[in-house]
Design a protein around this motif. Structure first.
Motif, short mmCIF file in Angstrom:
data_model
loop_
_atom_site.label_atom_id
_atom_site.label_comp_id
_atom_site.label_asym_id
_atom_site.label_seq_id
_atom_site.Cartn_x
_atom_site.Cartn_y
_atom_site.Cartn_z
N ILE A 86 -25.14 -0.59 -1.29
CA ILE A 86 -26.28 0.31 -1.14
C ILE A 86 -26.54 1.11 -2.41
CG2 ILE A 86 -27.09 2.37 0.07
CD1 ILE A 86 -27.40 -0.26 1.61
N GLY A 87 -25.49 1.68 -2.96
CA GLY A 87 -25.68 2.58 -4.10
C GLY A 87 -26.36 1.92 -5.28
N THR A 88 -26.02 0.67 -5.57
CA THR A 88 -26.60 -0.02 -6.71
C THR A 88 -27.83 -0.83 -6.31
OG1 THR A 88 -24.45 -0.16 -7.78
CG2 THR A 88 -26.15 -1.64 -8.57
N GLY A 89 -27.68 -1.70 -5.31
CA GLY A 89 -28.79 -2.58 -4.94
C GLY A 89 -30.02 -1.83 -4.49
N LEU A 90 -29.84 -0.83 -3.64
CA LEU A 90 -30.99 -0.09 -3.10
C LEU A 90 -31.67 0.74 -4.17
CD1 LEU A 90 -32.38 0.22 -0.32
CD2 LEU A 90 -31.07 2.32 -0.02
N SER A 91 -30.97 1.08 -5.25
CA SER A 91 -31.57 1.88 -6.31
C SER A 91 -32.73 1.16 -6.98
CB SER A 91 -30.51 2.25 -7.36
OG SER A 91 -29.61 3.21 -6.84
N SER A 92 -32.71 -0.19 -6.97
CA SER A 92 -33.84 -0.91 -7.54
C SER A 92 -35.03 -0.91 -6.58
CB SER A 92 -33.44 -2.35 -7.87
OG SER A 92 -33.18 -3.10 -6.70
N TYR A 93 -34.78 -0.76 -5.29
CA TYR A 93 -35.88 -0.66 -4.32
C TYR A 93 -36.67 0.63 -4.51
CZ TYR A 93 -34.45 -4.56 -1.26
OH TYR A 93 -34.16 -5.79 -0.72
N VAL A 94 -36.01 1.68 -4.97
CA VAL A 94 -36.68 2.98 -5.12
C VAL A 94 -36.99 3.27 -6.59
CG1 VAL A 94 -35.59 3.85 -3.04
CG2 VAL A 94 -34.52 4.31 -5.25
N HIS A 95 -36.82 2.27 -7.45
CA HIS A 95 -37.21 2.34 -8.86
C HIS A 95 -36.51 3.44 -9.64
CE1 HIS A 95 -40.44 -0.73 -8.48
NE2 HIS A 95 -40.35 -0.35 -7.20
N HIS A 96 -35.29 3.74 -9.24
CA HIS A 96 -34.39 4.48 -10.12
C HIS A 96 -33.81 3.53 -11.17
CE1 HIS A 96 -33.42 7.93 -7.07
NE2 HIS A 96 -34.38 8.28 -7.91
N LEU A 97 -33.43 2.35 -10.70
CA LEU A 97 -32.82 1.35 -11.55
C LEU A 97 -33.62 0.04 -11.48
CD1 LEU A 97 -29.03 1.75 -10.64
CD2 LEU A 97 -30.33 2.97 -12.39
N VAL A 98 -33.34 -0.84 -12.42
CA VAL A 98 -33.81 -2.22 -12.37
C VAL A 98 -32.56 -3.09 -12.38
CG1 VAL A 98 -35.12 -4.02 -13.54
CG2 VAL A 98 -35.92 -1.65 -13.63
N SER A 141 -18.74 0.28 -20.26
CA SER A 141 -18.03 -0.78 -20.95
C SER A 141 -18.37 -2.13 -20.34
CB SER A 141 -16.52 -0.55 -20.87
OG SER A 141 -16.08 -0.57 -19.53
N GLY A 142 -18.44 -3.14 -21.17
CA GLY A 142 -18.66 -4.49 -20.70
C GLY A 142 -20.09 -4.75 -20.26
N GLN A 143 -20.29 -5.93 -19.72
CA GLN A 143 -21.61 -6.35 -19.30
C GLN A 143 -21.93 -5.79 -17.92
OE1 GLN A 143 -22.06 -10.57 -18.90
NE2 GLN A 143 -24.29 -10.51 -19.09
N HIS A 144 -23.17 -5.39 -17.73
CA HIS A 144 -23.59 -4.96 -16.41
C HIS A 144 -25.00 -5.46 -16.16
CE1 HIS A 144 -26.00 -1.57 -18.15
NE2 HIS A 144 -25.09 -1.63 -19.06
N THR A 145 -25.41 -5.41 -14.92
CA THR A 145 -26.67 -6.05 -14.54
C THR A 145 -27.69 -5.08 -13.96
OG1 THR A 145 -25.80 -6.61 -12.36
CG2 THR A 145 -25.53 -8.25 -14.11
N TYR A 146 -27.45 -3.79 -14.08
CA TYR A 146 -28.44 -2.84 -13.62
C TYR A 146 -28.73 -1.84 -14.73
CZ TYR A 146 -24.09 -0.37 -12.41
OH TYR A 146 -22.84 0.19 -12.44
N PHE A 147 -30.01 -1.44 -14.80
CA PHE A 147 -30.51 -0.66 -15.92
C PHE A 147 -31.44 0.43 -15.39
CE2 PHE A 147 -30.09 -5.15 -16.66
CZ PHE A 147 -29.18 -5.21 -17.69
N ILE A 148 -31.64 1.45 -16.19
CA ILE A 148 -32.51 2.55 -15.78
C ILE A 148 -33.96 2.09 -15.82
CG2 ILE A 148 -33.27 4.89 -16.31
CD1 ILE A 148 -30.41 5.21 -17.62
#
Length: 588
Positions: free
Chosen positions: A68-80, A276-283
């Motif tokens: 929820i914390g990461t995936g849903l953040s893209s639904y509300v356009h905090h993150l991509v 650190s390292g690769q990640h798949t979510y961005f502001i």
């Protein structure tokens, strides 16, 4: 949730709690442990371990780093998110160790165990806390999924619990909150066992729990205001709550503080891993531009021309060297000064490049990261460049480099309470002044940022936001508010709440479906040539970034497949998420 799976997972959890929480809690639990008892088959549940364990896993289930914390953040356009692009959270994404199963398996069954064992012994503070948290947890699940198992979820031997109507669950939860309040207010209760350090939220402060109980009840009434006829005695309950006015106070936020401990377990904020390292979510660039007061991708930005003083506390730009002239390691998709990210629903050729050392990251406020002092530098006021911050000196943290990871996961803050009251006032449900409440909400939101700065203090601390900068910003926002119609005023209230609730996407997701605000990124409301263009960036392209057609906004989440619809014949997967599945979802 399949009961057999729950019981198997719960046995594993008992062992885990018996080991990891002793380490986590340290001295706050050692007095209750008996080494001659098996932690895997206790004859009497240890209330203190059950409470601390369930609270901790409730936070883990809802905070950044999990489903929820990461995936849903893209639904509300905090993150991509690359993994959850274009409202693409699939049923399989909700796997065995994500939010649905965390809450049903590790959290709610333990709240029931606390209630079952605390009430007969007269330990009603424990019972009242567990009922309050059970009501909150179930309300979040209803808000996310709609109809879910409630009455049959924890019945021994029942392997296929039926879902209950979301409206009925809300009414039950309000009654459960009232029961919890009675427990907490019971002056005759023996309470031979009282929570203390095992209560991560209020350290057993009964008065604080009473105020939180009232605040959660207010939240449920607010969220159902467009469907008040579905809630028994909605108006009288609201009137009674407002008349009593016993809600959480300033500095009494319902939140969990992560810390900088790394051994024997990593207790830093879950989003801290993004350093650190690769990640798949961005502001989200849209979120950034809204706070910057820009109109490149938001022609009708409600805060156009107003730069938010919280920006260097929210965002940390890895690239620095002359405001936009330090090249990224790979071709980038979106650049705005030193802010680098990708777009929602992008199909652009530069969205998947390796820019791990170039993308903008979370700063000090969301997850105890770095503070970006470069935002405070104005080159026009420093002709010789003598005061330009050195890239290595932009960080104000305890270790001087990567931050601390000290930050809270917020669920209901004092600021959120003020935003709730402002919404009730503007919608005509109360006679209070919405503008005054909005002002108080923003002040509390700034205070919350400063509280994280204070926790991250060091020999070279990040500066707190000054009252002067805060008040100038609020005055500009209120000027916009004064000139807006009723819908514009609601948009301003909910957009400010959206900004404050960064890292708490659950409430934003609920707010949008109830009110239609904040407005999210709309590719048709951009300047030409559009999208990634910022005239201050020398390496910009005149070409639009190609985007997919936006999917229909999902009005609820899919049920998990591998733990629910495939194992429970009484739960049928949703075929179409575009229709409302939650009873309060009445906004058109």
């Amino acid at each position: 949730m399949n009961i057999k799976m729950i019981m198997n997972m719960k046995n594993i959890m008992k062992l885990f709690l018996g080991l990891s929480f002793v380490l986590y809690l340290g001295s706050c639990t050692k007095d209750y442990l008996d080494i001659n008892k098996s932690p895997n088959s206790p004859t009497t549940p240890e209330l203190n371990q059950l409470l601390s364990g369930s609270q901790y896993y409730m936070v883990q289930a809802l905070s950044q780093g999990n489903f929820i914390g990461t995936g849903l953040s893209s639904y509300v356009h905090h993150l991509v998110s690359r993994e959850v692009q274009n409202y693409g959270m699939t049923p399989g994404a909700n796997n065995t160790f994500n939010t649905w199963n965390y809450l049903y398996t590790y959290v709610l069954t333990n709240y029931d165990a606390i209630i079952k064992n605390a009430e007969p012994e007269g330990n009603l503070i424990y019972a009242g806390i567990a009922k309050t948290l059970k009501a909150y947890t179930f309300s979040v699940m209803v808000d996310l999924w709609g109809d879910i198992p409630y009455l049959e979820f924890n019945v021994p031997g029942l392997n296929a619990p039926k879902p209950d109507n979301s409206k009925d669950i809300y009414n039950i939860l309000i009654s459960l909150l009232e029961e919890g309040l009675e427990n907490l207010n019971d002056a005759e209760a023996e309470n031979s066992l009282k929570p203390g350090k095992d209560d991560f939220f209020y350290s057993g402060d009964k008065s604080a729990w009473i105020r939180l109980n009232n605040t959660i009840k207010l939240k449920l009434l607010l969220q159902s205001r467009n469907a008040k006829s579905d809630i028994s005695e909605w108006q009288s309950m609201l009137n009674a709550l407002l008349s009593e006015d016993a809600f959480i106070k300033a500095n009494e936020d319902f939140q969990f503080w992560f810390n900088n401990v790394t051994n024997p377990s990593n207790e830093r904020h879950p989003a801290y891993e993004s350093y650190s390292g690769q990640h798949t979510y961005f502001i989200s660039p849209y979120f950034y531009e809204t706070m910057m007061g820009q109109t490149y991708n938001t022609i009708d930005n409600p805060f156009a021309g107003i730069e938010d003083p919280r920006i260097p506390y929210y965002f940390y730009n890895q690239k620095y060297g002359g405001h936009g002239n330090s090249p990224s390691e790979s071709p980038h998709e979106y650049r705005n000064g030193d802010f680098i990210s990708i777009f929602f629903a992008t199909t652009g050729p530069n969205s998947g490049g390796s820019n791990d050392n170039s993308y903008t990251k979370f700063a000090i406020y969301p997850m105890g990261g770095k503070f970006d002092a470069s935002y405070l530098y104005d080159p026009e006021e420093d002709e010789g460049g003598e005061n330009e911050p050195d890239p290595d000196q932009r960080v104000s943290t305890k270790d001087g480099t990567a931050g601390t990871g000290i930050a809270p996961h917020k669920m209901i803050t004092f600021s959120s309470l003020k935003f709730m009251l402002a919404e009730l006032a503007l919608s005509g449900e109360t006679s209070a002044d919405a503008k005054t409440l909005l002002q108080e909400a923003i002040i509390a939101a700034f205070d919350h940022v400063n509280s994280v700065v204070e926790k991250n203090g060091s020999a070279n601390p990040a500066p707190k936001i000054s009252n002067e900068d805060r008040d100038a910003y609020i005055e500009a926002v209120l000027t916009k508010y004064n000139s807006s119609n009723a819908e514009g005023k609601m948009r301003i209230i909910m957009t400010q709440k959206w900004i404050h609730n960064f890292m708490n996407p659950v409430d934003v997701y609920t707010d949008y479906r109830r009110t239609g605000y904040p407005l999210f990124f709309d590719a048709s409301k951009t300047q030409d040539p559009g999208f990634g263009v910022n005239p201050t960036v020398t390496e910009r392209s005149d070409a639009r970034v190609p985007l997919s057609n936006f999917a229909t906004f999902p009005r609820s989440l899919y049920y998990p497949t591998n733990s629910e619809t495939e194992l429970n014949p009484n739960i049928t997967q949703k075929a179409n998420l575009s229709i409302p599945f939650v009873f309060w979802d009445k906004y058109k």
